[in-house]
Design a protein around this motif. Structure first.
Motif, PDB file in Angstrom:
ATOM      1  N   TRP A   1       0.959  -0.915  -0.060  1.00 46.07           N
ATOM      2  CA  TRP A   1      -0.124  -0.073  -0.128  1.00 46.07           C
ATOM      3  C   TRP A   1       0.825   1.080   0.059  1.00 46.07           C
TER       4      TRP A   1
ATOM      5  N   ASN B   1       3.075   4.227  -1.350  1.00 42.54           N
ATOM      6  CA  ASN B   1       3.176   4.775  -2.530  1.00 42.54           C
ATOM      7  C   ASN B   1       4.738   5.124  -2.584  1.00 42.54           C
TER       8      ASN B   1
ATOM      9  N   SER C   1       2.203  11.583  -9.206  1.00 45.69           N
ATOM     10  CA  SER C   1       1.038  11.289  -9.112  1.00 45.69           C
ATOM     11  C   SER C   1       0.403  10.417 -10.021  1.00 45.69           C
TER      12      SER C   1
ATOM     13  N   ARG D   1       1.218   6.784  -9.103  1.00 43.00           N
ATOM     14  CA  ARG D   1       0.339   6.385  -7.821  1.00 43.00           C
ATOM     15  C   ARG D   1      -1.132   5.936  -8.329  1.00 43.00           C
ATOM     16  N   GLN D   2      -1.521   6.629  -9.535  1.00 43.63           N
ATOM     17  CA  GLN D   2      -2.921   6.094 -10.135  1.00 43.63           C
ATOM     18  C   GLN D   2      -2.497   4.668 -10.569  1.00 43.63           C
ATOM     19  N   LYS D   3      -1.479   4.606 -11.474  1.00 39.54           N
ATOM     20  CA  LYS D   3      -0.979   3.612 -12.036  1.00 39.54           C
ATOM     21  C   LYS D   3      -1.263   2.339 -10.906  1.00 39.54           C
ATOM     22  N   MET D   4      -0.277   2.465  -9.733  1.00 36.94           N
ATOM     23  CA  MET D   4      -0.419   1.297  -9.101  1.00 36.94           C
ATOM     24  C   MET D   4      -1.659   1.141  -8.189  1.00 36.94           C
ATOM     25  N   GLN D   5      -2.576   2.115  -8.299  1.00 36.26           N
ATOM     26  CA  GLN D   5      -3.950   2.003  -7.679  1.00 36.26           C
ATOM     27  C   GLN D   5      -4.704   0.934  -8.559  1.00 36.26           C
ATOM     28  N   ARG D   6      -4.518   1.272  -9.841  1.00 40.53           N
ATOM     29  CA  ARG D   6      -5.484   0.523 -10.796  1.00 40.53           C
ATOM     30  C   ARG D   6      -4.886  -1.187 -10.794  1.00 40.53           C
TER      31      ARG D   6
ATOM     32  N   ARG E   1      -3.556  -2.538  -8.216  1.00 45.04           N
ATOM     33  CA  ARG E   1      -4.059  -3.243  -6.981  1.00 45.04           C
ATOM     34  C   ARG E   1      -5.279  -3.520  -6.994  1.00 45.04           C
ATOM     35  N   THR E   2      -5.992  -2.827  -7.698  1.00 45.86           N
ATOM     36  CA  THR E   2      -7.447  -3.107  -7.936  1.00 45.86           C
ATOM     37  C   THR E   2      -7.698  -4.538  -8.902  1.00 45.86           C
TER      38      THR E   2
ATOM     39  N   GLU F   1      -6.216  -7.555  -6.546  1.00 45.54           N
ATOM     40  CA  GLU F   1      -7.503  -7.964  -5.908  1.00 45.54           C
ATOM     41  C   GLU F   1      -8.446  -8.737  -6.507  1.00 45.54           C
TER      42      GLU F   1
END
Length: 326
Positions: A102, A104, A114, A117-122, A124-125, A128
């Motif tokens: 989690w 960043n 920025s 971070r958006q790329k890593m959040q996608r 992670r989604t 999951e």
């Protein structure tokens, strides 16, 4: 220029010699017997450090940091060697999958931009989503999370959570869930596991942290025990005593007296057909009176979640059984 280089070289040599001497001194202190000055020998099979001259055991119960398996050829070594955390039944994938952290930050500890971070959040989604490939795994993930939540609220140890996870997996494999809620089967599995591992919790305690009503909980528990042929012995009232005594801040003498009262009552047949939690509460109240550590029935009732009327009735029966035995 050359003089400076020579001086620097000399300083580095001195520093290296000094470090070598300190390391040698430390190693000498460790490898020398404190009794006779002899050489120490490490016996890894027994976990002991022994002097080779006088036989003095300098250290025992040493930690073996090697693997627990043995390999007799390179092929066995490749098959048995492994890395990572041990597998566990408390996760739907048994802990074999990987997660994206989690934080960043990159490998050097620097914060991500920025866009990164958006790329890593996608990622992670999607990671999951890919961890649960079908409805069975999604069901298992939700149920095991519910078991972990309730076990944490009840203060149950890891072995109870593992046992509850195994019971739920069996119910899922034998197709016992249709017509029943995931929370209901998870609650029943946790209650049965606590009973099996001799760390029971009362029905009211489990129902308090569960998200289902009492009737569904009891009905599902009876169904799971019957269909899975679980061996669940009747709850022993004495198993509740240590926890209640600790919460009431009473002495060990009260705990001992309560156990004696319950044992005598069991031999006389007084405990048959009665609630084990109510018997434990009454035994603690009676034991506190016998040990001159008076605690009110209201205090015992608040901790054990047993009515004062039940405590009064049961503690008189326990005292009568103790008097008859004497």
């Amino acid at each position: 220029m050359s003089d400076t280089t020579i001086r620097t070289y000399t300083s580095d040599s001195q520093r290296t010699e000094r470090t070598t001497e300190e390391t040698t001194d430390e190693r000498t202190d460790v490898d020398v017997c404190p009794e006779c000055g002899g050489t120490l020998h490490t016996d890894e099979s027994h976990g002991e450090t022994v002097c080779a001259d006088c036989g003095l055991v300098v250290e025992e119960d040493g930690i073996d940091r090697g693997p627990e398996w043995r390999a007799f050829n390179s092929q066995e070594k490749d098959q048995k060697s492994r890395v990572g955390a041990p597998t566990t039944n408390m996760m739907h994938d048994k802990g074999l999958s990987t997660n994206i952290g989690w934080q960043n930050k990159d490998a050097y500890g620097n914060s991500l931009s920025s866009r990164q971070r958006q790329k890593m959040q996608r990622l992670r989604t999607w990671n999951e989503r890919f961890r649960t490939r079908n409805s069975k795994e999604r069901n298992l993930k939700q149920a095991l999370g519910e078991i972990e939540r309730m076990a944490s609220a009840l203060g149950l140890p890891k072995e109870v959570r593992e046992t509850a996870s195994v019971i739920y997996r069996r119910a899922l494999d034998e197709d016992l869930l249709p017509g029943r809620s995931i929370e209901g089967v998870a609650t029943a599995a946790l209650y049965a596991a606590a009973r099996q591992m001799q760390t029971p919790r009362s029905l009211d305690e489990v129902a308090t942290v569960s998200r289902i009503d009492d009737m569904e909980f009891k009905r599902t528990y009876r169904y799971i025990v019957r269909e899975l042929n679980l061996e669940v012995a009747p709850a022993d009232p004495a198993s509740y005593v240590p926890r209640f005594v600790s919460e009431l801040d009473l002495s060990d003498e009260v705990e001992r007296q309560a156990r004696d009262l319950l044992q005598t009552a069991g031999e006389k047949g007084v405990t048959s057909g009665k609630s084990p939690v109510g018997l434990a509460a009454a035994a603690i109240y009676a034991a506190s009176l016998l040990a001159n550590q008076k605690v009110t029935q209201s205090q015992v009732s608040d901790v054990t979640d047993v009515s004062e009327v039940t405590i009064r009735n049961r503690y008189q029966e326990l005292l009568e059984a103790a008097e008859n035995a004497a």
